[in-house]
Structure formats: C-alpha cells, structure tokens
Design a protein around this motif. Structure first.
Motif: not given
Length: 91
Positions: A4, A6, A10-11, A14, A87, A89
């Motif tokens: 993912e 992010v 928004e994402t 994914s 993930i 970020l």
C-alpha cells in the motif's frame, strides 16, 4: 507480498507485487516476499514497484514506468513491513 502506498490525501496503490525498493536513510533497499518485519524512515527518492502493477486511472499520472518497474517519487515518509504487507506512508 501486498503493498500500500498512502499519502495524506489518498491511497495511491493497494495490491500484490513481486517486490518493492524504497529510499531509506542509509540508501535504497529492496524487500521481497516474506521479508522480516521492519520500520524505516524514508528520504527523497523513488519507490520502485516490481511486478504487474494495475494502477487506478485517477492516480496513474502520478507514477512513471521505469525499466521493469513502476515508480513513485516521494520527498520522505515511513515504511512498515509486517506479515508480508508493506505500507509506505509518503509525504
């Protein structure tokens, strides 16, 4: 592995990927399936996604296609890899 990406807005992505390479504080590093758990700060650079990446048309213009990769440029962020899920970020 599952990835993912992010941002605060928004994402962006994914889905399943073969591997991902990120710009860590000590240099670019790559994670493959079942990589050990890790948390790392990220610096300015490219998140390189390896595999058959299917992008949502609404965000596809934010990515570039490289030599066998799909790249997303970041100015910094944090990465967490755990249970075969990464993930990012991103700032």
């Amino acid at each position: 592995m599952f990835l993912e990406i992010v941002t605060p807005e928004e994402t962006l992505y994914s889905g399943d990927v073969e591997s991902v390479s990120v710009p860590g504080v000590d240099g670019q590093f790559q994670m493959l399936d079942h990589h050990a758990p890790i948390v790392s700060l990220l610096v300015k650079g490219a998140v390189k996604i390896y595999g058959n990446v299917q992008l949502d048309p609404a965000v596809a213009t934010k990515f570039t296609k490289g030599d066998g990769t799909t790249d997303y440029l970041i100015t910094g962020g944090v990465l967490e890899m755990n249970d075969n899920k990464a993930i990012v970020l991103a700032d």
